[in-house]
Enzyme design. Sequence first.
Site, mmCIF file in Angstrom:
data_model
loop_
_atom_site.group_PDB
_atom_site.id
_atom_site.type_symbol
_atom_site.label_atom_id
_atom_site.label_comp_id
_atom_site.label_asym_id
_atom_site.label_seq_id
_atom_site.Cartn_x
_atom_site.Cartn_y
_atom_site.Cartn_z
ATOM 1 C CG HIS A 197 -1.966 -1.116 1.083
ATOM 2 N ND1 HIS A 197 -2.413 -1.847 2.145
ATOM 3 C CD2 HIS A 197 -2.610 -1.596 -0.011
ATOM 4 C CE1 HIS A 197 -3.307 -2.734 1.719
ATOM 5 N NE2 HIS A 197 -3.436 -2.604 0.413
ATOM 6 N NE ARG A 199 -3.750 4.446 3.078
ATOM 7 C CZ ARG A 199 -5.065 4.618 3.103
ATOM 8 N NH1 ARG A 199 -5.594 5.742 2.636
ATOM 9 N NH2 ARG A 199 -5.862 3.684 3.569
ATOM 10 C CD GLU A 200 -0.176 0.285 4.335
ATOM 11 O OE1 GLU A 200 0.548 -0.723 4.236
ATOM 12 O OE2 GLU A 200 -1.424 0.237 4.311
ATOM 13 N NE ARG A 255 -5.799 0.301 1.612
ATOM 14 C CZ ARG A 255 -6.299 -0.864 1.236
ATOM 15 N NH1 ARG A 255 -6.837 -1.004 0.039
ATOM 16 N NH2 ARG A 255 -6.254 -1.899 2.050
ATOM 17 C CG HIS A 297 0.058 -4.199 5.072
ATOM 18 N ND1 HIS A 297 -0.649 -3.679 4.024
ATOM 19 C CD2 HIS A 297 0.327 -5.478 4.739
ATOM 20 C CE1 HIS A 297 -0.802 -4.603 3.095
ATOM 21 N NE2 HIS A 297 -0.217 -5.709 3.503
ATOM 22 C CB SER A 298 1.931 1.177 8.698
ATOM 23 O OG SER A 298 1.716 2.161 7.711
ATOM 24 C CD GLU A 373 -2.050 -3.513 8.896
ATOM 25 O OE1 GLU A 373 -1.584 -2.350 8.737
ATOM 26 O OE2 GLU A 373 -2.802 -4.078 8.085
HETATM 27 ZN ZN LIG Z 1 -1.608 -1.854 4.048
#
Ligand SMILES: [Zn+2]
Length: 407
Positions: A197, A199-200, A255, A297-298, A373
């Site tokens: 993703h 934006r992470e 994203r 992820h975050s 995450e």
């Molecule tokens: Zn993610």
Amino acid sequence: MRFLRAVCFIAPLVAGVQVDRRGREVYHGYKVFRVLTDGDTADFEAQLESLSAIELSRNRGHIDTQHFDIAVPPESLDAFHALNYEAETLTEDLGADIALEGELEPFPGLETSVSGANANAKVAAAAALPSFSWFSAYHPYADHLTFLKSLQAAFPSNSELITAGTSFEGRAIQGIHLWGSGGKASKPAIYYHGNVHAREWITSMTVEYITYQLINNYNNDTAVKAVLDNYDFYILPIVNPDGFVYTQTTTRLWRKNRQTRSGTTGAPGDTPENTGIRTYGDKLGAGKGIKLYIDWHSYGQYILTPYGYSCSAKAPNQSRQDTLAKNVGAAIAQVHGTRFTTGQTCSTLYATAGGSNDYFTDVTPAELAWAIELRDTGTNGFTLPANQIIPSGEESWAGQKYLWANF
Ligand SMILES: [Zn+2]
């Protein structure tokens, strides 16, 4: 996703949306809320769309509830409050949060050009690793590629650069393969994906931190030598390069990838990026097999085991995966006190279709197939200040070292 797309297409036409002199959206006056909803998420999603709000994350609350973290533009704040949702304010001004991330900084050079002040200078004199100050800031995409090349050059007999397909806009999806004394591709795989993703941003920095420490410690830490001698690491810090670049030039909270959706089914797994990294994973699975897959992820601080598609399905080694995840969480907490919640994706977060850890459980099986995450739990969310890159790296490194020694 609809919300993101709506914001992105409509944003330039809406009064009050501001961009900086480089054309990046600045999100001044956006507030971030954590909203408790009942099970009827479709209704809530429709409300979000009407507010031009941006969905940041969602997770399962108690039975039949969901929490959504959303960013609401200033012109929609009155309308949002009028809806009377039970909501907690996470951020008063998203634009101010983004400013805390700091400026993007260029590749800082190699350790040999740094005059001994750095804690890593001792090793670096021989290995010419990139400067550890890399982890003090976020960086432009092109500099991530320079960083990877420099890591490879510092570990020339035990690594090579790899490419796992090509993005929609034609960028190679680049990474690095590390191996130990058994030689190249002689052992089962440990396969990491960062920045799926866009934006992470903390995810690529953290995955790079782990890569850096593997190389930096191969010759002076017996546990690191053991894992590299027993496994081949395949590390792709930024598997969504188009989206990542777009978050740096235009829309920080984008994203997905940058594929135009017309003429596609929109089904999970159909993007060129997904095809590339899945094909690469299939090749690893057909080779020496995959011991560990992690999709980084975050945000939210979760360690997630299979499955996402169902809350009742269990992997054959489910209890072992869940125990390991719990213990990794404990190892992480020992470093800076950061608490990660652990459990199965569906029951811990929400039901997902087409999740990569499901794929690497069922189709090309990895013995352990997780999503992690990273920081934080919503205070800064995707726009984590640059001074948290090293702490995130340190705790993640401790978690992985625990896992490698015990899996
Ligand atoms: Zn993610």
